[in-house]
Design an enzyme around this catalytic site. Structure first.
Site, PDB file in Angstrom:
ATOM      1  N   ASP A 126      -9.941 -11.776  -4.586  1.00 42.88           N
ATOM      2  CA  ASP A 126      -9.845 -10.635  -4.922  1.00 42.88           C
ATOM      3  C   ASP A 126      -8.777  -9.477  -4.226  1.00 42.88           C
ATOM      4  O   ASP A 126      -8.416 -10.021  -2.877  1.00 42.88           O
ATOM      5  CB  ASP A 126     -11.162  -9.659  -5.279  1.00 42.88           C
ATOM      6  CG  ASP A 126     -11.173  -8.546  -6.379  1.00 42.88           C
ATOM      7  OD1 ASP A 126     -10.306  -8.635  -7.116  1.00 42.88           O
ATOM      8  OD2 ASP A 126     -11.951  -7.695  -5.759  1.00 42.88           O
ATOM      9  N   ASP A 140     -14.636  -0.535  -0.497  1.00 45.31           N
ATOM     10  CA  ASP A 140     -13.801  -0.453  -1.821  1.00 45.31           C
ATOM     11  C   ASP A 140     -14.331   0.452  -2.791  1.00 45.31           C
ATOM     12  O   ASP A 140     -15.810   0.274  -3.055  1.00 45.31           O
ATOM     13  CB  ASP A 140     -13.795  -1.721  -2.442  1.00 45.31           C
ATOM     14  CG  ASP A 140     -12.651  -1.884  -3.320  1.00 45.31           C
ATOM     15  OD1 ASP A 140     -12.517  -1.083  -4.181  1.00 45.31           O
ATOM     16  OD2 ASP A 140     -11.715  -2.992  -3.436  1.00 45.31           O
ATOM     17  N   SER A 155      -7.123  -1.251  -6.501  1.00 46.10           N
ATOM     18  CA  SER A 155      -7.388  -1.655  -4.876  1.00 46.10           C
ATOM     19  C   SER A 155      -6.219  -2.751  -4.607  1.00 46.10           C
ATOM     20  O   SER A 155      -6.232  -2.748  -3.446  1.00 46.10           O
ATOM     21  CB  SER A 155      -8.632  -2.804  -5.124  1.00 46.10           C
ATOM     22  OG  SER A 155      -9.739  -1.925  -5.330  1.00 46.10           O
ATOM     23  N   HIS A 196     -11.293   4.211 -11.581  1.00 48.69           N
ATOM     24  CA  HIS A 196     -10.902   4.910 -10.296  1.00 48.69           C
ATOM     25  C   HIS A 196     -10.402   6.344 -10.567  1.00 48.69           C
ATOM     26  O   HIS A 196     -10.418   6.828 -11.608  1.00 48.69           O
ATOM     27  CB  HIS A 196      -9.895   4.270  -9.592  1.00 48.69           C
ATOM     28  CG  HIS A 196     -10.007   2.863  -9.312  1.00 48.69           C
ATOM     29  ND1 HIS A 196      -9.045   2.067  -8.724  1.00 48.69           N
ATOM     30  CD2 HIS A 196     -11.202   1.793  -9.544  1.00 48.69           C
ATOM     31  CE1 HIS A 196      -9.643   0.854  -8.683  1.00 48.69           C
ATOM     32  NE2 HIS A 196     -10.726   0.771  -8.959  1.00 48.69           N
TER      33      HIS A 196
HETATM   34 ZN   LIG Z   1     -12.192  -0.869  -8.603  1.00 49.76          ZN
END
Ligand SMILES: [Zn+2]
Ligand SMILES: *[C@@H]1O[C@H](CO)[C@@H](O)[C@H](O)[C@H]1NC(C)=O
Ligand SMILES: *[C@@H]1O[C@H](CO)[C@@H](O)[C@H](O)[C@H]1NC(C)=O
Ligand SMILES: *[C@@H]1O[C@H](CO)[C@@H](O)[C@H](O)[C@H]1NC(C)=O
Length: 551
Positions: free
Chosen positions: A170, A71, A119, A470
């Site tokens: 998550d 990730d 994500s 990001h």
């Molecule tokens: Zn992130």
């Protein structure tokens, strides 16, 4: 028996490149720019004739699919971690990471709603094979539940597992095992992961953090907004075997003593960064992976179906958000260790197995250089600064906040910051009084303090960050298989066929579908009635906080 080892850097791929290079049209390209289009066409035809066509994979043959997500890891994270490791272990410059040896392509990561994905949409692209909006967990761009590769394989008879270092509720693990409109609906995600939705229980093994959304607020470490205790319900009503600490984890005997289904929740939220991790309290990602691989392969030993395992190096992303290079290099190396164990497993198993490793997106806009002054910079960055740093900013900021609350004496605090934090924990000797003042200014504000501390390390190591969020940079795809058939398909560079070269992220999902022969649309039809909308009244502050904390 002899398992055909078909490394992607093996003969087939090389011959593909060589044949392309031999094309005699190549040398005319420079001069005959006006016929570029024609040549391009011929070139494409040639490459199709020289082996990039998939030979087809027997979808009924027993297989294991190991899907691995780093990730928030972009290409620069690998450069950073590789140079750090070479420096730390005094290795030659041709010593590369395990991952480096299995690079096959790159992935374009945009989501349905933005050029920069989160994500949730990133993982849904892999799990459902479609582009959805940022925040979407296993739902399409019009918020309808979409069948995932994990569900489809489970229904085909595969065993399934999720191994992560953050909350199991998550975004990444959630997008394979649940369906909700927004990623912050983690209470509902936990319920679905245990089987409360039309398909029933689809996950056989869970190892990660995130007890929080399985326990009521009233209980220590809990944060559910209702008063359900899912850990107890799972054990006493749903037949799960629960593992909640290191001791119980060790009882799994590296996977030789696992009863399914297994619910391993080893932390209230995240498992600590590897740089801070106390091995007496928390296992490493590699240890978690070992348990999962052993247990799943044993359980499928006599089956004609294998297993699907999702493994996530979850907190590379967190180190990116925190702009913490010292924590990040250790996260990447911990993941690389786990990847090494996966490769070893693949070399040893007799079952056709593929591991694909990729990222959902890049985080932090990381670069391995930084201009710290108006003067033209020297071409250097300093891994030794990351080596001197022995804890994450997350840990040290908490340490300072704790110390601050224990003393009113400014001189004591000054000395603590200088001697304990800067000199001892960070190995920074050239600090200024101004830096100490800044740290003191934020000594009650952990979230800003960690940025301040991480910046000291980033500036001195000349590590650059462009965002706390990001970025849209393409990320790498790595793969390894012991199957000749799968390998042949993998090295196709055709969209929606193989993974060689540059691909849209949804093609990675499509690749897993094609080698296993699943039809996700069929699953989508079965889960239409899943409860997925926001039902609890979240007030706007809560939603704001969740978005802030949502990575
Ligand atoms: Zn992130
Ligand atoms: C996003 O999804 C919507 C709704 O399904 C669709 O109309 C739109 O074309 C999509 N946009 C992109 C960029 O994929
Ligand atoms: C700070 O105190 C909290 C609460 O007691 C504790 O959980 C945490 O581990 C402490 N942080 C550090 C870095 O010691
Ligand atoms: C690293 O720490 C040592 C002391 O432990 C110190 O002598 C050295 O200067 C530090 N290096 C850097 C680059 O800060």
């Amino acid at each position: 028996m002899t398992t055909e080892k078909a490394s992607l850097l093996g003969d087939e791929r090389m011959s593909l490149y060589n044949t392309k290079k031999k094309s005699s049209f190549g040398k005319y390209l420079k001069y005959l720019t006006h016929v570029v289009v024609i040549i391009g066409t011929v070139y494409l035809c040639l490459s199709n004739m020289t082996g990039s066509e998939p030979v087809g994979v027997d979808t009924n043959k027993k297989k294991n699919v190991i899907f691995m997500v780093t990730d928030g890891m972009g290409p620069a994270s690998l450069s950073l971690a590789r140079s750090f490791k070479q420096f730390r272990d005094q290795l030659p410059m041709d010593d590369v990471l395990q991952l480096d040896q299995h690079l096959v392509g790159s992935s374009r990561t945009r989501s349905n709603s933005s050029l920069i994905t989160d994500s949730a949409a990133g993982a849904t692209a892999f799990s459902c094979g479609l582009k959805s909006y940022n925040g979407a967990i296993g739902v399409s761009s019009d918020s309808e539940p979409c069948g995932t590769i994990l569900e489809a394989l489970k229904l085909q008879g595969y065993m399934t597992g999720l191994v992560v270092t953050t909350r199991i509720t998550d975004a990444t693990p959630a997008a394979f095992s649940s369906h909700v409109d927004q990623r912050f609906q983690e209470d509902m995600i936990a319920e679905q992961q245990l089987g409360e939705y039309p398909l029933g229980r689809m996950v056989d093994l869970i190892i990660g953090g995130g007890r929080c959304h399985f326990l009521p607020k009233s209980q220590k470490g809990g944060c559910r907004s209702d008063d359900r205790n899912l850990v107890e319900e799972a054990q006493h009503e749903k037949g799960w075997n629960y593992v909640g600490n290191r001791e119980q984890f060790d009882d799994l005997k590296q996977g030789h003593n696992v009863q399914f289904p297994l619910l391993g929740l080893l932390a209230d939220t995240d498992i600590p960064y590897d740089i801070d991790r106390d091995p007496k309290v928390y296992p490493s990602l590699a240890e978690q992976v070992k348990v999962a691989l052993t247990a799943l392969s044993k359980a499928t030993k006599d089956s004609d179906k294998g297993f699907f395992l999702l493994i996530e190096g979850s907190r590379i992303d967190h180190a990116g958000h925190h702009n913490d290079p010292a924590a990040q290099v250790r996260e990447v190396l911990a993941y690389d260790e786990a990847f090494k164990d996966v490769l070893k497993f693949i070399d040893e198993t007799e079952t056709d197995t593929i591991a694909i490793s990729t990222s959902d997106h890049e985080t932090g806009g990381l670069v391995t250089s930084r201009q710290n002054s108006p003067h033209y910079p020297d071409y250097v960055w300093y891994p030794e600064v990351l080596l001197n740093s022995t804890h994450s900013g997350e840990y040290l900021s908490s340490k300072i906040v704790n110390f601050t609350s224990s003393t009113d004496d400014v001189t004591t605090l000054d000395k603590f910051i200088a001697k304990e934090i800067l000199e001892k924990d960070l190995g920074i000797m050239d600090y200024t009084q101004e830096e100490i003042e800044t740290i003191k200014h934020f000594s009650n504000d952990q979230s800003n303090l960690l940025y301040v501390l991480n910046n000291l390390v980033s500036v001195r190591s000349q590590t650059g960050w462009t965002t706390h969020g990001h970025s849209a940079v393409d990320v790498n795809i790595y793969a390894y298989t012991n199957s000749k058939q799968i390998s042949s398909q993998l090295i196709s560079n055709k969209p929606y066929h193989g993974l060689l070269g540059n691909h849209e992220n949804i093609e990675i999902g499509a690749f897993m579908e094609s080698i296993t022969g699943v039809d996700l649309d069929k699953i989508t039809k079965l889960i239409k009635k899943t409860k997925h909308s926001i039902t609890t009244k979240f007030n706007s502050i809560q939603v704001d906080e969740m978005h802030h904390g949502a990575y």
